[in-house]
Design a protein around this motif. Structure first.
Motif, PDB file in Angstrom:
ATOM      1  N   LYS A 133      39.655  43.486  41.693  1.00  0.00           N
ATOM      2  CA  LYS A 133      39.386  43.703  42.986  1.00  0.00           C
ATOM      3  C   LYS A 133      40.892  44.192  43.776  1.00  0.00           C
ATOM      4  O   LYS A 133      41.913  43.750  43.521  1.00  0.00           O
ATOM      5  CB  LYS A 133      39.030  42.433  43.800  1.00  0.00           C
TER       6      LYS A 133
ATOM      7  N   HIS B 101      34.275  46.121  45.172  1.00  0.00           N
ATOM      8  CA  HIS B 101      35.739  46.038  44.783  1.00  0.00           C
ATOM      9  C   HIS B 101      36.585  47.290  44.689  1.00  0.00           C
ATOM     10  O   HIS B 101      37.670  47.236  43.917  1.00  0.00           O
ATOM     11  CB  HIS B 101      35.950  45.066  43.776  1.00  0.00           C
TER      12      HIS B 101
ATOM     13  N   ASP C 139      29.713  42.651  50.575  1.00  0.00           N
ATOM     14  CA  ASP C 139      28.728  41.662  50.021  1.00  0.00           C
ATOM     15  C   ASP C 139      27.525  41.916  50.741  1.00  0.00           C
ATOM     16  O   ASP C 139      26.581  40.660  51.013  1.00  0.00           O
ATOM     17  CB  ASP C 139      29.093  40.353  49.866  1.00  0.00           C
TER      18      ASP C 139
ATOM     19  N   ASP D 281      32.374  44.686  40.215  1.00  0.00           N
ATOM     20  CA  ASP D 281      31.717  44.296  41.584  1.00  0.00           C
ATOM     21  C   ASP D 281      31.537  45.774  42.790  1.00  0.00           C
ATOM     22  O   ASP D 281      32.540  46.252  42.747  1.00  0.00           O
ATOM     23  CB  ASP D 281      32.499  43.362  42.111  1.00  0.00           C
TER      24      ASP D 281
ATOM     25  N   GLU E 153      37.123  40.253  36.568  1.00  0.00           N
ATOM     26  CA  GLU E 153      36.482  41.101  37.755  1.00  0.00           C
ATOM     27  C   GLU E 153      37.943  41.662  38.501  1.00  0.00           C
ATOM     28  O   GLU E 153      38.705  40.891  39.005  1.00  0.00           O
ATOM     29  CB  GLU E 153      35.619  40.147  38.562  1.00  0.00           C
TER      30      GLU E 153
ATOM     31  N   ASP F 272      26.089  39.618  43.818  1.00  0.00           N
ATOM     32  CA  ASP F 272      26.977  38.938  44.229  1.00  0.00           C
ATOM     33  C   ASP F 272      27.127  39.294  45.746  1.00  0.00           C
ATOM     34  O   ASP F 272      27.540  40.088  46.111  1.00  0.00           O
ATOM     35  CB  ASP F 272      28.248  39.182  43.596  1.00  0.00           C
TER      36      ASP F 272
ATOM     37  N   ASP G 115      34.848  44.703  50.675  1.00  0.00           N
ATOM     38  CA  ASP G 115      34.132  43.872  50.104  1.00  0.00           C
ATOM     39  C   ASP G 115      32.960  43.240  50.901  1.00  0.00           C
ATOM     40  O   ASP G 115      32.920  41.895  51.132  1.00  0.00           O
ATOM     41  CB  ASP G 115      34.821  42.981  49.391  1.00  0.00           C
TER      42      ASP G 115
HETATM   43 ZN    ZN Z   1      33.862  40.250  45.881  1.00  0.00          ZN
END
Ligand code: ZN
Ligand code: AOS
Ligand code: ZN
Length: 430
Positions: free
Chosen positions: A221, A257, A291, A254, A219, A327, A289
């Motif tokens: 970022k 990201h 979320d 993600d 992943e 996530d 990020d």
């Molecule tokens: Zn994250």
């Protein structure tokens, strides 16, 4: 005895709503038929969709300033599974859970697996954690983990990942996700090429330990917790690494990201084309990020991502087998409510993706008719597919209105009684 949501309760909640649902569904069916679309085909797709719930998502999140605990938060992995069962019962598209180790380390993997199975749940991708130190840990990750300058720290981080693989294998998981916080806060702090080389060297050892049938997801970022540079900073570097590693390594996207305004749906298309799309951590964001709940800030972007995914699905692109996970970090909402709502938003985008008139879009593209191409997408995006989603849920035994049913069940107040608050202070983004 812990309170559990009953199927009969959901059916009773659905009963008074059935009539209007039938009516709306029929009406939408007629509208779609005029466009040459068979509504049942879309309902089938809604029934087939699956997205995994992150174990860390059922607890209240936090920011780097504070965390405001919510009532009845799960205190261990078993209580997290109980909350996941509730989500699944109401929305019926979330039968799998993504675990985070060591947060969810079980004393007995077999017992945890049986507990999940008894609730109709299973395990999706495993997640390692080398972005924070654990009590009693020998060496610190303050200056990195898999890419650390000290080989002993790298070894420790590799061993932790291998442990996650072994555990995941016992739990019936099929993939392992690696996200690291490695990077630097200041120019000069990290030698870019050497750090990436060390990271790859560590990943190679983890890759070699993959159990049979396991896939490895990495992943990328852009920033955070490192504020100047990260080791796996974008999809290009991720793609390079997964190519270097081999056919069982894939790049995970993600949605939070990337740099602001990056064309994420295009990144998705590229990874699909190169056979390296692992899947997603779905969420939404305004600035970084964040979320936030999927589809809450940029629903059109979510639709455009699914437009690419459905296009690949329909064209049967080789090696296309994306894993969908949420996530998110829920700071001001009930996590169960956010996760249910987000799962529904993903099904919506998926169904709308299937509603795109692919032939018309292609024709407009061939004719360079930009306006009609956009209109073709917009027609799918602006169609209210809610009756399809509700019908699919109901047919699968879920709630026509998951949020209302959840609130009517009194699940949260019951959990607040059953799970007296432990010591829950401090900041922390999960
Ligand atoms: Zn994250
Ligand atoms: C961090 O920003 C990543 O999104 C990871 O997926 C992380 O493991 C997850 O947020 C749990 O902390
Ligand atoms: Zn993530």
């Amino acid at each position: 005895m812990a309170f559990r949501l009953g199927d009969d309760f959901i059916a009773a909640q659905n009963a008074p709503q059935r009539a209007w649902l039938e009516e709306d569904y029929e009406h939408l069916g007629r509208q779609l038929a005029r466009r040459g679309v068979e509504i049942e085909r879309l309902t089938e797709r809604a029934l087939a969709f699956r997205v995994a719930v992150p174990s860390w998502g059922v607890g209240t999140g936090g920011t780097r300033f504070a965390r405001f605990a919510g009532p009845g938060e799960p205190r261990n992995v078993y209580e997290k599974l109980d909350d996941c069962e509730t989500i699944q019962k109401l929305v019926r598209v979330t039968p799998a859970i993504s675990l985070h180790i060591p947060w969810d380390e079980p004393e007995s993997p077999a017992e945890l697996r049986a507990y999940a199975q008894a609730r109709g749940l299973g395990f999706d991708s495993m997640n390692s954690n080398t972005f924070q130190d654990q009590p009693g840990q020998k060496l610190s990750y303050k200056f990195g983990s898999l890419s650390h300058t000290d080989p002993a720290v790298r070894r420790q981080a590799v061993e932790h990942n291998v442990h996650c693989l072994e555990l995941g294998h016992k739990l019936g998981a099929r993939s392992h996700t690696v996200w690291i916080g490695d990077g630097g806060n200041f120019p000069g702090q990290v030698h870019f090429r050497r750090a990436l080389e060390r990271y790859l060297e560590s990943l190679r050892v983890i890759y070699a330990a993959l159990p049979d049938g396991f896939r490895m997801f990495i992943e990328h970022k852009l920033y955070e917790p490192a504020f100047y540079s990260t080791v796996l900073n974008d999809w290009g570097v991720s793609y390079h690494c997964t190519r270097e590693l081999g056919p069982k390594a894939f790049s995970l996207v993600d949605l939070g990201h990337h740099a602001p305004n990056v064309n994420i749906e295009m990144i998705v298309a590229r990874l699909v084309q190169f056979g390296k799309l692992a899947g997603f951590h779905f969420n939404d964001s305004k600035y970084g990020d964040d979320d936030l709940d999927a589809g809450s800030i940029k629903p059109f972007q979510l639709f455009l991502v699914f437009n690419e995914l459905v296009d690949a699905e329909l064209e049967r692109v080789a090696a296309f087998d994306p894993a969908y996970m949420l996530d998110q970090s829920h700071n001001v909402t009930d996590p169960i409510e956010s996760l249910m709502t987000s799962a529904v938003e993903l099904v919506r985008a998926y169904v709308q993706g299937h509603l795109v008139d692919r032939a018309a879009l292609r024709e407009a593209q061939e004719r360079n008719d930009a306006l009609v191409a956009l209109q073709t997408l917009k027609l799918a995006y602006t169609t209210d597919v809610a009756p399809i989603l509700a019908m699919a849920r109901q047919r699968a035994g879920g709630a026509i209105d998951p949020l209302a049913a959840y609130r009517a069940s009194g699940y949260r107040p019951r959990k607040a009684e059953e799970r007296p608050a432990a010591e829950r202070r401090g900041a922390g983004i999960v």
